[in-house]
Scaffold this motif. Structure first.
Motif, mmCIF file in Angstrom:
data_model
loop_
_atom_site.group_PDB
_atom_site.id
_atom_site.type_symbol
_atom_site.label_atom_id
_atom_site.label_comp_id
_atom_site.label_asym_id
_atom_site.label_seq_id
_atom_site.Cartn_x
_atom_site.Cartn_y
_atom_site.Cartn_z
ATOM 1 N N LEU A 96 46.919 -3.095 -97.039
ATOM 2 C CA LEU A 96 47.711 -3.539 -96.014
ATOM 3 C C LEU A 96 47.334 -5.231 -95.777
ATOM 4 C CD1 LEU A 96 47.605 -0.918 -93.418
ATOM 5 C CD2 LEU A 96 49.660 -1.832 -94.571
ATOM 6 N N LEU A 97 46.041 -5.414 -96.068
ATOM 7 C CA LEU A 97 45.622 -6.889 -95.876
ATOM 8 C C LEU A 97 46.027 -7.721 -97.123
ATOM 9 C CD1 LEU A 97 41.909 -6.258 -94.941
ATOM 10 C CD2 LEU A 97 43.827 -6.919 -93.292
ATOM 11 N N ALA A 98 46.193 -7.015 -98.220
ATOM 12 C CA ALA A 98 46.484 -7.912 -99.259
ATOM 13 C C ALA A 98 47.905 -8.035 -99.329
ATOM 14 C CB ALA A 98 46.044 -7.007 -100.619
ATOM 15 N N TRP A 107 46.150 -16.518 -96.044
ATOM 16 C CA TRP A 107 44.989 -16.529 -96.372
ATOM 17 C C TRP A 107 44.259 -15.145 -96.570
ATOM 18 C CZ3 TRP A 107 42.737 -20.607 -98.291
ATOM 19 C CH2 TRP A 107 43.186 -21.929 -98.242
ATOM 20 N N VAL A 108 44.450 -14.241 -95.466
ATOM 21 C CA VAL A 108 43.814 -12.992 -95.854
ATOM 22 C C VAL A 108 44.399 -12.233 -96.971
ATOM 23 C CG1 VAL A 108 43.636 -10.759 -94.647
ATOM 24 C CG2 VAL A 108 43.535 -13.046 -93.146
ATOM 25 N N PHE A 158 48.838 -0.580 -104.431
ATOM 26 C CA PHE A 158 49.605 -0.071 -103.128
ATOM 27 C C PHE A 158 50.321 -1.370 -102.197
ATOM 28 C CE2 PHE A 158 46.836 3.908 -101.819
ATOM 29 C CZ PHE A 158 47.477 4.519 -103.025
ATOM 30 N N ALA A 159 49.497 -2.423 -102.638
ATOM 31 C CA ALA A 159 50.054 -3.702 -101.795
ATOM 32 C C ALA A 159 51.352 -4.111 -102.513
ATOM 33 C CB ALA A 159 48.896 -4.913 -102.063
ATOM 34 N N ASP A 160 51.389 -4.067 -103.853
ATOM 35 C CA ASP A 160 52.646 -4.516 -104.756
ATOM 36 C C ASP A 160 53.904 -3.479 -104.293
ATOM 37 O OD1 ASP A 160 51.174 -6.729 -105.930
ATOM 38 O OD2 ASP A 160 50.957 -5.556 -107.641
#
Lengths: 268, 290
Positions: A96-98, A107-108, A158-160
């Motif tokens: 979720l952060l990525a 930035w995160v 997961f991010a992708d």
């Protein structure tokens, strides 16, 4: 009138392209040289391989050896499953952060992706060595190595997956005044769930494969039996370990493929 | 809860909310004809949506500019124009889903452009959106999808799924489903519905929070003609019954004239048409598509 002559099958490469091909070829030969590639060794290896097989065959299938190796294989699977499950669970908040455009700013996103890249860049056997130093010899170090390796792998994918989901449902929930976290929980994650399942099952397969060799560095599992077998020239036992690993890994891959078809197939 | 409890006051009745008066006292209070002369008061309809010289560009491409209009409370407005004219973009600008490049949008007497995120969310919680592709979440139940329409008013995990939702919210969602005739399918997975049923779920999700304004982006474009007619009838029945202000885009000239009280036409990046539907003929709108 339109020219109907068929075009040439291949275009003549430009000088720069040709130099590029040449450089690539040189690079490959340079790498082969660095890797100690030797046709002489390739030609003389089959007899040595046959000699190993003749000394290893038949595999050691005595009851006490099978019992000992069986328990080590169970421990190997425990390391793999525990590490993979915890890794998959931890991957979700990290992803979720990525993921760009979800809950965190650029930035995160970028920082998290760099950290995930670093985790993936370090091989699992190296992580196992680090954790053996940190928590001591044994399966816990192996589980931590599998866990962090899974976070590096699943966190990225997961991010992708979340970035690639259709934006319509998320926009409709945003239009109701929903907060970002609500939108992600109700639209993005459900949409990405089939991809999550597929990635998580692949992570489990990968964890089982990795966990079989972590014992080589003292991080638990059946790998230590393989090392001892070769160190003591007990090739029949070593062959038993290799066959056992092959059966379990292939079995897990088959089960994983079946589960993937059942879960994702039903959801689509 | 009865339908009557969901109805909003009519254009003149719902004039002066305490928070609204501070923003637009001129529109919240009835205006007087012949001010200062003692003439009888003439109520002025409140304005729910106002665009002032709104412009939108994506990179170097100007989508539209100098778009201005004021939409009265409780009226339905059709937004028509050819493909790429900017209808959907304008709709998203009105809701604050994408920023405008110039001008100002006022929604429910508040400035939507340049509003802070929290203020914008609060504003959006008072509107609903029905999209062309219905945009419901396929792997969740119909009831959960409708409950998602309450997220703007009551966010948090309790409204993520019908399993966790408070009884009152579940009842509210069931009531919305009943209105669209799908209460019997509440627990069915959304991806097992027909196109028409999916669009009805999207309508239920849009009305469950009892919005004051409904936006619909070609709500029947992905449906067959009969299902499209049914969805349009249902949508406008519900909107008119509750006195909701509606803005919808459509390629269907007949729909624009039949369901809209007013028609706005976009062409060549400008607002080329602004008239009451009753004053227009189909031929007046065809020019927008040339």
């Amino acid at each position: 009138m339109t020219d109907l002559t068929a075009p040439a099958r291949f275009e003549r490469p430009s000088a720069v392209t040709f130099l590029g091909y040449l450089a690539g070829l040189v690079l490959v030969f340079w790498c082969l040289s660095g890797a100690g590639f030797s046709m002489d060794k390739v030609m003389t290896s089959p007899p040595r391989f046959a000699d190993f097989l003749s000394r290893a065959f038949p595999p050691n299938l005595s009851g006490d050896v099978l019992g000992r190796l069986g328990w080590k294989m169970v421990e190997t699977l425990q390391i793999a499953v525990a590490g993979a499950v915890l890794g998959v669970i931890l991957s979700l908040p990290v992803a979720l952060l990525a993921a760009r455009g979800l809950i965190a700013g650029p930035w995160v996103n970028q920082t998290t992706r760099i950290v995930l890249g670093f985790i993936r860049a370090v091989p699992d056997i190296a992580w196992a060595l680090v954790f053996v130093v940190a928590v001591g010899l044994g399966p816990f170090a192996g589980m931590l190595a599998i866990l962090i390796d899974t976070v590096g792998f699943c966190g990225r994918f997961f991010a992708d997956d979340m970035e690639a989901t259709e934006k319509g449902p998320a926009e409709s929930l945003t239009a109701t005044g929903a907060r970002r976290l609500d939108v992600v929980a109700c639209a993005t994650i459900p949409a990405a769930m089939p991809a999550f399942v597929s990635t998580a099952l692949y992570a489990l397969e990968k964890a089982v494969r990795s966990s079989t060799i972590l014992g080589l560095v003292g991080a638990g599992g059946i790998g230590i039996e393989l090392k001892v077998g070769f160190d003591l020239f007990d090739y029949p036992t070593a062959l038993t370990v290799i066959l056992m690993i092959a059966v379990v890994v292939i079995g897990i891959e088959q089960l994983s493929g079946h589960a993937r078809t059942k879960i994702i197939g039903e959801q689509r | 809860m009865s339908d009557a409890s969901l109805k909003r006051p009519g254009p003149q009745q719902r004039a002066a909310g305490p928070g609204q008066a501070a923003h637009a006292p001129d529109r919240a209070q009835p205006a007087r004809a012949g001010h200062g002369t003692g003439a009888q008061a003439v109520p002025v309809p409140a304005i729910d949506i106002e665009a002032r010289q709104v412009a939108k560009r994506f990179g170097d491409t100007q989508i539209f500019s100098d778009v201005s209009f004021r939409l009265e409370r409780g009226r339905a407005t059709a937004l028509v124009g050819a493909n790429g004219a900017g209808k959907s973009t304008l709709l998203r600008c009105l809701m604050g889903l994408i920023p405008v490049s110039g001008g100002e949008v006022r929604l429910l007497q508040q400035t939507a452009t340049q509003a802070r995120p929290a203020a914008l969310r609060a504003l959006r919680a008072r509107v609903g959106l029905v999209s062309q592709k219905h945009n419901i979440v396929p792997r969740m139940s119909v009831l959960s999808n409708v409950l998602h329409g309450l997220l703007g008013q009551q966010g948090g995990p309790r409204h993520w799924s019908h399993v966790l939702a408070p009884a009152q919210s579940r009842a509210q969602a069931m009531q919305a489903l009943e209105k669209v005739g799908l209460a019997h399918l509440a627990l069915r997975r959304a991806d097992r519905l027909s196109g028409g049923q999916s669009q009805r779920v999207a309508i239920a999700r849009a009305i469950v929070s009892r919005p004051e304004v409904l936006f619909a982006d070609e709500p029947c474009a992905s449906l067959d003609p009969q299902a499209g007619e049914d969805v349009m009838d249902l949508f406008f029945d519900l909107a008119r019954r509750d006195g909701v202000t509606v803005v919808f885009t459509s390629h269907n000239i007949d729909h624009a004239l039949r369901y809209g009280d007013r028609v706005l036409g976009l062409a060549d990046g400008r607002m080329r048409l602004d008239a009451t539907a009753s004053s227009l003929h189909e031929s007046d709108l065809r020019g927008l598509y040339d």
